[in-house]
Design an enzyme around this catalytic site. Structure first.
Site, short mmCIF file in Angstrom:
data_model
loop_
_atom_site.label_atom_id
_atom_site.label_comp_id
_atom_site.label_asym_id
_atom_site.label_seq_id
_atom_site.Cartn_x
_atom_site.Cartn_y
_atom_site.Cartn_z
N ASN A 135 -11.74 -1.48 5.66
CA ASN A 135 -10.31 -1.47 5.31
C ASN A 135 -9.80 -0.04 5.09
OD1 ASN A 135 -11.32 -0.79 2.79
ND2 ASN A 135 -9.90 -2.11 1.68
N LYS A 181 -9.61 -5.32 10.54
CA LYS A 181 -10.76 -4.94 9.71
C LYS A 181 -12.10 -5.05 10.45
CE LYS A 181 -8.76 -5.93 5.20
NZ LYS A 181 -8.97 -6.57 3.90
N ALA A 227 -14.11 -18.82 1.68
CA ALA A 227 -15.16 -18.09 2.42
C ALA A 227 -14.54 -17.27 3.55
CB ALA A 227 -16.18 -19.07 2.97
N GLY A 228 -13.33 -16.75 3.31
CA GLY A 228 -12.68 -15.88 4.30
C GLY A 228 -13.08 -14.43 4.09
N ASP A 255 -12.56 -3.20 -0.80
CA ASP A 255 -12.16 -4.48 -1.42
C ASP A 255 -13.18 -4.92 -2.48
OD1 ASP A 255 -9.77 -4.89 -0.10
OD2 ASP A 255 -10.65 -6.07 1.51
N TYR A 282 -1.75 -12.26 -6.33
CA TYR A 282 -0.92 -11.58 -7.34
C TYR A 282 0.56 -11.91 -7.18
CZ TYR A 282 -1.04 -8.44 -3.35
OH TYR A 282 -1.00 -7.94 -2.07
N SER A 337 0.81 -1.23 0.00
CA SER A 337 0.00 0.00 0.00
C SER A 337 0.84 1.28 0.00
CB SER A 337 -0.97 0.00 1.18
OG SER A 337 -1.95 -0.98 0.98
N ALA A 388 -11.73 -11.94 2.31
CA ALA A 388 -11.72 -11.44 0.93
C ALA A 388 -12.92 -11.98 0.17
CB ALA A 388 -10.42 -11.85 0.24
P1 NAP Z 1 -8.63 -15.87 4.96
O1 NAP Z 1 -9.69 -15.06 5.59
O2 NAP Z 1 -7.56 -16.47 5.80
O3 NAP Z 1 -9.33 -17.05 4.09
C1 NAP Z 1 -8.55 -18.05 3.48
C2 NAP Z 1 -9.46 -18.95 2.66
O4 NAP Z 1 -8.62 -19.93 2.00
C3 NAP Z 1 -10.48 -19.73 3.51
O5 NAP Z 1 -11.66 -19.87 2.78
C4 NAP Z 1 -9.76 -21.09 3.67
O6 NAP Z 1 -10.65 -22.16 3.89
C5 NAP Z 1 -9.11 -21.23 2.32
N1 NAP Z 1 -7.99 -22.19 2.34
C6 NAP Z 1 -6.79 -22.02 2.96
N2 NAP Z 1 -6.03 -23.12 2.78
C7 NAP Z 1 -6.79 -23.99 2.05
C8 NAP Z 1 -6.55 -25.31 1.56
N3 NAP Z 1 -5.40 -25.95 1.78
N4 NAP Z 1 -7.54 -25.90 0.84
C9 NAP Z 1 -8.72 -25.26 0.62
N5 NAP Z 1 -8.99 -24.03 1.07
C10 NAP Z 1 -8.03 -23.39 1.78
O7 NAP Z 1 -7.83 -15.00 3.85
P2 NAP Z 1 -8.37 -13.76 3.00
O8 NAP Z 1 -8.02 -12.50 3.68
O9 NAP Z 1 -9.79 -14.01 2.64
O10 NAP Z 1 -7.43 -13.86 1.70
C11 NAP Z 1 -7.58 -14.91 0.76
C12 NAP Z 1 -6.63 -14.68 -0.43
O11 NAP Z 1 -7.01 -13.48 -1.11
C13 NAP Z 1 -5.18 -14.51 -0.02
O12 NAP Z 1 -4.37 -15.17 -0.98
C14 NAP Z 1 -4.95 -13.00 -0.10
O13 NAP Z 1 -3.63 -12.67 -0.39
C15 NAP Z 1 -5.86 -12.63 -1.27
N6 NAP Z 1 -6.33 -11.24 -1.23
C16 NAP Z 1 -6.09 -10.44 -2.31
C17 NAP Z 1 -6.56 -9.15 -2.33
C18 NAP Z 1 -6.30 -8.29 -3.53
O14 NAP Z 1 -6.47 -7.06 -3.44
N7 NAP Z 1 -5.92 -8.85 -4.66
C19 NAP Z 1 -7.28 -8.63 -1.24
C20 NAP Z 1 -7.53 -9.47 -0.14
C21 NAP Z 1 -7.04 -10.78 -0.15
P3 NAP Z 1 -11.15 -22.55 5.39
O15 NAP Z 1 -12.25 -21.58 5.72
O16 NAP Z 1 -11.60 -23.94 5.28
O17 NAP Z 1 -9.95 -22.38 6.29
#
Ligand code: NAP
Length: 285
Positions: free
Chosen positions: A94, A73, A134-135, A109, A228, A24, A137
């Site tokens: 955010n 957040k 389902a996190g 987001d 990314y 950022s 993001a």
């Molecule tokens: P988070 O809240 O920790 O959620 C992670 C998600 O991934 C959960 O649904 C989790 O499932 C799943 N997961 C993790 N390991 C797994 C596996 N081995 N098999 C299947 N599912 C798995 O993270 P988040 O903040 O949502 O971020 C998710 C991704 O989006 C990250 O890679 C982050 O860098 C990216 N992101 C990008 C942007 C952007 O601007 N481009 C913005 C935000 C996030 P469970 O619920 O079962 O644990």
């Protein structure tokens, strides 16, 4: 990057724990410079549990606003004086702008994702979309898609979390298991797949065990990966090789920053110029 700091320069920052990896400051300072704004954007580590103290500190120190990443957040939301409807729906902010001693919370987001998705030229109304994960993001992405009329199936390893998420817009979202059989079945009629899991992200052990669901997608489908780093995940490579429209999450990252900057300055900025400057700073221009 060299930034001009004057006595009048207002401060912005990103807070998080951890936060030093954040792109950022690079993105925001590039945009600030390109737009000639009297602002500077810093990286500010804040310890978990100290979000409320930080809010006071930011106001007292004259910050114009800040972005928040993990784990702040959700905890900041109830501390805001005003919250935009989308952030309230997400249960997470955010972006916090500080004006006249008041805190205004937003979540850029979801809007940032939608803005970047425009490059696909998809009509989202009624579009069958499969969202993986389902996190936090995913919640922003799913709600943004639902708001545009898409039919969203949320596939998550922990199905319970997908069920909870879908309760936010049950008429538009359906929870499902994250299994290859289920993904192959859903892919047959999907116009868009969005990966919101951390599978494929650099530095994590996790990779998709089976990407054969990509082969089941219709030829006009698009695949968006929020990751990314690396620039091309295995999911994107397989999808590109199949001739599908693909994108990584860099555009979303930049757009959510542009939309945050608009909150900080309290009005519209030259979006295309800001976006181009940020991409150039990231080496993508
Ligand atoms: P988070 O809240 O920790 O959620 C992670 C998600 O991934 C959960 O649904 C989790 O499932 C799943 N997961 C993790 N390991 C797994 C596996 N081995 N098999 C299947 N599912 C798995 O993270 P988040 O903040 O949502 O971020 C998710 C991704 O989006 C990250 O890679 C982050 O860098 C990216 N992101 C990008 C942007 C952007 O601007 N481009 C913005 C935000 C996030 P469970 O619920 O079962 O644990």
């Amino acid at each position: 990057m060299i930034v001009d700091i004057k006595n009048t320069t207002r401060k912005l920052c990103v807070i998080g724990d951890p936060v030093l990896h954040s792109k950022s400051p690079l993105i925001q300072n590039a945009m600030i410079r390109a737009l000639g704004l009297d602002l500077v954007y810093l990286c500010q580590p804040v310890k978990r549990g100290e979000g409320a103290q930080w809010l006071t500190a930011a106001r007292v120190c004259g910050y114009a606003g800040f972005n928040a990443t993990m784990p702040f957040k959700e905890e900041l939301l109830p501390l805001m004086d005003e919250v935009e409807p989308f952030a309230r729906q997400c249960g997470a902010v955010n972006t916090v702008s500080i004006r006249d001693g008041k805190y205004y919370g937003a979540n850029t987001d979801g809007p940032g994702f939608l803005q970047d998705l425009e490059k696909f030229g998809l009509s989202l109304q009624g579009l069958h979309t499969v969202v993986l994960g389902a996190g936090g993001a995913s919640k922003a992405v799913c709600l943004a898609l639902a708001e545009k009329g898409a039919k969203v199936t949320v596939c998550n390893r922990t199905v319970k979390k997908a069920e909870e998420l879908c309760k936010l817009a049950p008429e538009s979202m359906t929870p499902e298991e994250f299994t290859i059989n289920k993904l192959c079945k859903l892919s047959g009629e999907a116009g868009l797949v969005v990966n919101c899991t951390s599978l494929g992200m650099a530095g994590t052990a996790g990779e998709f065990e089976d990407l054969s669901f990509v082969d089941a997608l219709p030829s006009g489908a698009a695949v968006y990966d929020l990751i990314y780093a690396p620039a091309e995940t295995a999911l994107l490579r397989r999808s590109r090789e199949r001739g599908l429209a693909v994108s990584n999450g860099l555009g979303m990252l930049v757009w959510q920053g542009v939309l945050a900057l608009e909150r900080f300055v309290g009005g519209p900025v030259d979006r295309e110029r800001a976006h181009a400057a940020a991409l150039e700073a990231l080496g993508e221009g």
